[in-house]
Design an enzyme around this catalytic site. Structure first.
Site, PDB file in Angstrom:
ATOM      1  N   GLU A  28      73.919 127.778 103.563  1.00  9.89           N
ATOM      2  CA  GLU A  28      74.452 128.849 104.411  1.00  9.89           C
ATOM      3  C   GLU A  28      74.778 128.217 105.745  1.00  9.89           C
ATOM      4  O   GLU A  28      73.875 127.874 106.509  1.00  9.89           O
ATOM      5  CB  GLU A  28      73.417 129.961 104.571  1.00  9.89           C
ATOM      6  CG  GLU A  28      73.015 130.504 103.223  1.00  9.89           C
ATOM      7  CD  GLU A  28      72.489 131.930 103.318  1.00  9.89           C
ATOM      8  OE1 GLU A  28      71.718 132.290 102.433  1.00  9.89           O
ATOM      9  OE2 GLU A  28      72.834 132.651 104.262  1.00  9.89           O
ATOM     10  N   CYS A  49      75.139 132.925 113.402  1.00  8.81           N
ATOM     11  CA  CYS A  49      76.218 132.427 112.526  1.00  8.81           C
ATOM     12  C   CYS A  49      77.281 133.503 112.317  1.00  8.81           C
ATOM     13  O   CYS A  49      78.473 133.201 112.273  1.00  8.81           O
ATOM     14  CB  CYS A  49      75.646 131.973 111.191  1.00  8.81           C
ATOM     15  SG  CYS A  49      74.638 133.210 110.385  1.00  8.81           S
TER      16      CYS A  49
END
Ligand code: NAP
Length: 409
Positions: free
Chosen positions: A229, A263
């Site tokens: 990720e 993020c």
């Protein structure tokens, strides 16, 4: 390799931890592998559910103390740190309520006979996690895997060792047996050796492309499962009918939450020409009204960045953007009156597609604003990125907004 808590508000080294030995790693692998054998038939699920329920209660009871450790490790606002601990507790509720359903076998009926897919443990897993949500990043990988019966070895970011150890200690206090979650202060070579060990079935990493490539390469070399990720450069498309007041209410959370170090926070704001000037005025007002200061003080609204290294990287990226034609419409001034790793919130415009910053994630309180004339241009800009993760489409007419969203890669 140095595992250290350096408080980003005071710059003081608060804790230092010695690196784990190879003997400690071997002991960890042995205990974790034994647990896998104990758990693989799913028999102790009820016990594991009780442990996760207790973990949720402990997280709620110790919310402030745990939040404080997070804030000291990586600088986030205490209110955001407490919110993170509460979020982890809510994962405990979520997975305990659904564990039986998620782990139930799935039947398959075919002409040639009936079969089923068993959802069971696969074995010991390695988790490599970042500093931006020191509890959440561990909780979201550990809780479901523990319920499924996968023991986990954790290598957390070297700048938030105190919170990583505190999370592992809470898991132990909740009653999890030795080997369930072991936090190790290890270097990159030791991570590679653990991935290569035949008792380890897979690795997950949350972090940068650089870290992701390195760990995915180790996994590939050893034919181990991996999930990565990585970073994001999320677009926020404002549609021409957007309500500017509603927009103003969400910009702070969209870009400045966790000092912009998320993020999936919106990083590229793509704004129609009819709202462009008004949008910039509003963004400048929001960015100039933040209160930088002690993250433990509830009245502070912008925390320091997590480390000197992260701040210096962002400074270099903004300089690169400007050298290549970007304009600073707000910010990018030194924060002289505070000693911590503060970065003045900054708004950049006029980033052309040939500017090297166009396709780089800026992980901090920097907003890039792009102007468009028709919506097709906005969609094209949003899609012109090598990053994935999320995007936002913001407008009054929801069905029009959905049509735009459907065209985002
Ligand atoms: P990073 O440098 O990749 O670090 C993340 C983790 O990987 C840390 O534990 C780090 O350890 C470890 N690591 C790095 N290189 C390694 C290697 N060669 N071998 C083994 N472990 C290695 O990431 P970061 O820059 O600190 O974190 C911010 C990035 O994470 C941003 O790009 C952000 O977008 C991304 N992120 C993604 C998500 C998501 O869910 N997609 C969520 C949050 C953050 P050390 O600390 O010891 O270097």
């Amino acid at each position: 390799m140095a595992y250290r808590t350096v408080n980003p508000y005071t710059n003081e080294v608060e804790h230092e931890y010695p690196q784990a030995t190879d003997e400690k790693i071997e002991k960890t692998l042995t205990a974790a592998h034994a647990l896998y054998f104990k758990w693989r038939d799913g028999g102790e699920l009820a016990k594991r559910k009780q442990i996760i329920t207790r973990l949720g209660a402990l997280l709620r009871d110790k919310k402030h103390a745990m939040g404080e450790l997070i804030t000291r490790d990586m600088g986030k606002l205490i209110g955001e740190a407490e919110g993170e601990v509460e979020l982890c507790a809510s994962f405990c509720d979520y997975y305990v309520q659904r564990a039986d359903q998620f782990l139930a076998p799935t039947p398959i009926y075919t002409d040639s006979g009936n079969a089923y897919v068993l959802h069971q443990a696969t074995g010991v897993l390695m988790a490599v996690e970042p500093w931006n949500f020191p509890f959440y990043q561990i909780a979201r990988v550990f809780i479901p895997n523990f319920l499924a019966g996968n023991p986990m070895i954790l290598k957390d970011a070297s700048n938030c060792p105190t919170s990583a150890q505190a999370f592992a200690d809470l898991v132990k206090e909740a009653g999890a047996p030795v080997g369930s979650l072991t936090n190790l202060f290890i270097d990159y070579d030791q991570v590679g050796a653990i991935i290569a060990d035949k008792r380890v079935q897979g690795v997950c990493l949350t972090g940068s492309e650089r870290g992701g490539q390195a760990v995915a390469t180790e996994a590939a070399k050893n034919l181990k499962k991996s999930t990565m990720e990585l970073g994001g450069n999320d677009a926020f498309i404002v549609l021409p009918d957007a309500d500017i007041d509603k927009l103003a209410a969400i910009i702070p959370a969209a870009r400045l939450y966790n000092a912009g170090q998320v993020c999936t926070s919106s990083k590229r704001f793509i704004v129609p020409d009819n709202l462009y000037d008004e949008f910039l005025k509003c963004a400048k007002e929001i960015f100039s009204s933040v209160k930088m200061g002690n993250p433990m003080d509830p009245s502070t609204t912008l925390a320091p960045m997590n480390s000197k290294k992260a701040k210096e990287k962002l400074e270099k990226q903004v300089a690169l953007a400007v050298e290549n034609g970007a304009k600073v419409v707000y910010g990018n001034q030194p924060v002289d009156d505070l000693d911590g790793q503060f970065f003045m919130p900054t708004i950049l415009t006029d980033i052309r597609r040939d500017n090297p910053i166009f396709d780089q994630e800026m992980f901090g309180p920097v907003m890039s604003v792009y102007k468009y004339h028709d919506v097709a241009e906005a969609i094209d800009l949003a899609n012109d990125s090598s990053y994935g993760l999320g995007n936002t489409v913001f407008g009054k007419n929801v069905s029009e907004a959905r049509k735009v969203a459907a065209q985002i890669d």
